[in-house]
Design an enzyme around this catalytic site. Structure first.
Site, PDB file in Angstrom:
ATOM      1  N   GLY A 163       6.952  -7.615 -12.164  1.00 53.04           N
ATOM      2  CA  GLY A 163       6.783  -6.676 -11.070  1.00 53.04           C
ATOM      3  C   GLY A 163       7.402  -7.120  -9.770  1.00 53.04           C
ATOM      4  N   ASN A 186      -3.276  -5.113 -12.658  1.00 51.10           N
ATOM      5  CA  ASN A 186      -2.669  -4.522 -11.476  1.00 51.10           C
ATOM      6  C   ASN A 186      -2.945  -5.470 -10.301  1.00 51.10           C
ATOM      7  OD1 ASN A 186      -1.526  -2.640  -9.614  1.00 51.10           O
ATOM      8  ND2 ASN A 186      -2.212  -0.944 -10.895  1.00 51.10           N
ATOM      9  N   GLY A 213       1.547  -9.903 -13.839  1.00 52.19           N
ATOM     10  CA  GLY A 213       1.002 -10.594 -12.684  1.00 52.19           C
ATOM     11  C   GLY A 213       1.716 -11.887 -12.358  1.00 52.19           C
ATOM     12  N   GLY A 214       2.627 -11.837 -11.406  1.00 55.32           N
ATOM     13  CA  GLY A 214       3.260 -13.045 -10.900  1.00 55.32           C
ATOM     14  C   GLY A 214       4.323 -13.653 -11.773  1.00 55.32           C
ATOM     15  N   CYS A 243      -4.999   1.572  -9.581  1.00 56.55           N
ATOM     16  CA  CYS A 243      -4.250   1.466  -8.329  1.00 56.55           C
ATOM     17  C   CYS A 243      -5.191   1.207  -7.163  1.00 56.55           C
ATOM     18  CB  CYS A 243      -3.447   2.745  -8.082  1.00 56.55           C
ATOM     19  SG  CYS A 243      -2.353   2.628  -6.660  1.00 56.55           S
ATOM     20  N   GLY A 297       1.050   3.796  -2.098  1.00 56.18           N
ATOM     21  CA  GLY A 297       0.305   5.036  -2.249  1.00 56.18           C
ATOM     22  C   GLY A 297       0.885   6.001  -3.261  1.00 56.18           C
ATOM     23  N   ALA A 347       0.865  -1.181   0.000  1.00 57.21           N
ATOM     24  CA  ALA A 347       0.000   0.000   0.000  1.00 57.21           C
ATOM     25  C   ALA A 347       0.904   1.234   0.000  1.00 57.21           C
ATOM     26  CB  ALA A 347      -0.927  -0.001   1.211  1.00 57.21           C
TER      27      ALA A 347
END
Length: 303
Positions: free
Chosen positions: A266, A193, A244-245, A131, A72, A70
């Site tokens: 990522g 995301n 993703g992954g 997000c 931000g 998180a």
């Protein structure tokens, strides 16, 4: 000899491996560890109009096969990115880069895109409407086809650069949202995301991150990402960028068979800073293992 090249919006990449926004800084941090020009390209840290400190700490919690974050959208703001970060990118990266843009209002998205459009180093603009760990912005624009299409249309008018829309998995019909973005002028769809999640600290008996919830990333979400890439590939005619992954060359091939033209890496960068380099290095041998001579031959091959 295998061919790892792919083309995204008429720009050729040496390979489909892209470091994902938020996990690779502005590139120069990783350039201290290895030559990042081995990558296809990278998407730099999500950028907003004003500087952002980000969410209160703690803002990361580990999970089995992943992590909750998180952060931000911590960033120095669009003007400093253009004035300070992009010149640093230019010194260590000789390929076009992806500018990841986020915002809290329609005007903010438009103003940031107008400014970044003037940067010759930027080959693509990735609009983050997904997000999950910023209250009041980002994902609010990506949860319905109508809202996603409106943002896409507004930023489309102020840039001639290839425009990607980064979508959230926290929706009921990802294909409908992707189609709406395509109809509004998107040149590619990047997804997914992070998935909304949380952890609770047994010692404090409180949520593990200060914002209570955050975005789950890492290997745990790869099956969900694959399913959504597969669905969106069937729903649109523009390229799909899978996220993703992904943590190894085999994962890249799996994403491309699902329909991805290129693949972003990522959370793996946070575990192993050499993850992208290693995937690029291993890709030719893995292609040979599975009898693949050109990556363009397998895009959407599972359909």
């Amino acid at each position: 000899m295998v061919n790892t090249r792919v083309s995204l919006n008429d720009i050729t990449l040496d390979n489909p491996v892209i470091a994902a926004s938020g996990t690779f800084g502005y590139g120069h941090e990783f350039a201290e560890l290895y030559d990042i020009n081995c990558l296809g390209t990278f998407s730099f840290k999500g950028t907003t109009r004003e500087p952002r400190y980000g969410n209160p700490t703690p803002r990361i919690a580990e999970c089995p096969s992943g992590l909750i974050n998180a952060i931000g959208l911590q960033n120095p703001g669009i003007d400093k990115v253009i004035g300070e970060e992009i010149p640093k990118i230019r010194q260590c990266f000789r390929k076009p880069v992806i500018a990841n843009i986020s915002g809290f209002s329609e005007d903010e998205y438009v103003q940031c895109v107008e400014k970044i459009d003037a940067c010759p180093e930027v080959g693509w603009i990735e609009i983050n409407i997904s997000c999950p760990n910023v209250h009041g912005g980002g994902m609010a624009f990506g949860t319905t086809p109508e809202a996603a299409a409106r943002i896409t249309g507004l930023v489309r008018r102020v840039t001639k650069k290839p425009l990607w829309i980064k979508l959230s998995p926290n929706v009921t019909d990802i294909a409908a949202i992707a189609r709406a973005c395509e109809d509004a002028g998107a040149d590619a769809i990047s997804l997914i995301n992070t998935i909304m999640g949380m952890r609770i600290d047994l010692k404090t008996r409180r949520p593990a991150v200060a914002g209570i919830t955050g975005g789950l990333s890492g290997e745990a979400i790869r099956p969900v990402a694959l399913r959504m890439v597969y669905q969106v590939y069937e729903a649109v005619k523009i390229p799909v960028v899978g996220i993703g992954g992904v943590s190894c060359a085999e994962d890249v091939l799996e994403m491309m068979l699902a329909g991805a033209t290129a693949v972003q890496v990522g959370a793996a960068n946070l575990v192993n800073p050499f993850a992208c380099r290693d995937i690029v290095r291993d890709l030719p041998a893995v292609m040979e293992k599975y009898g693949i001579t050109a990556l363009t031959d397998i895009i959407g091959g599972a359909h």
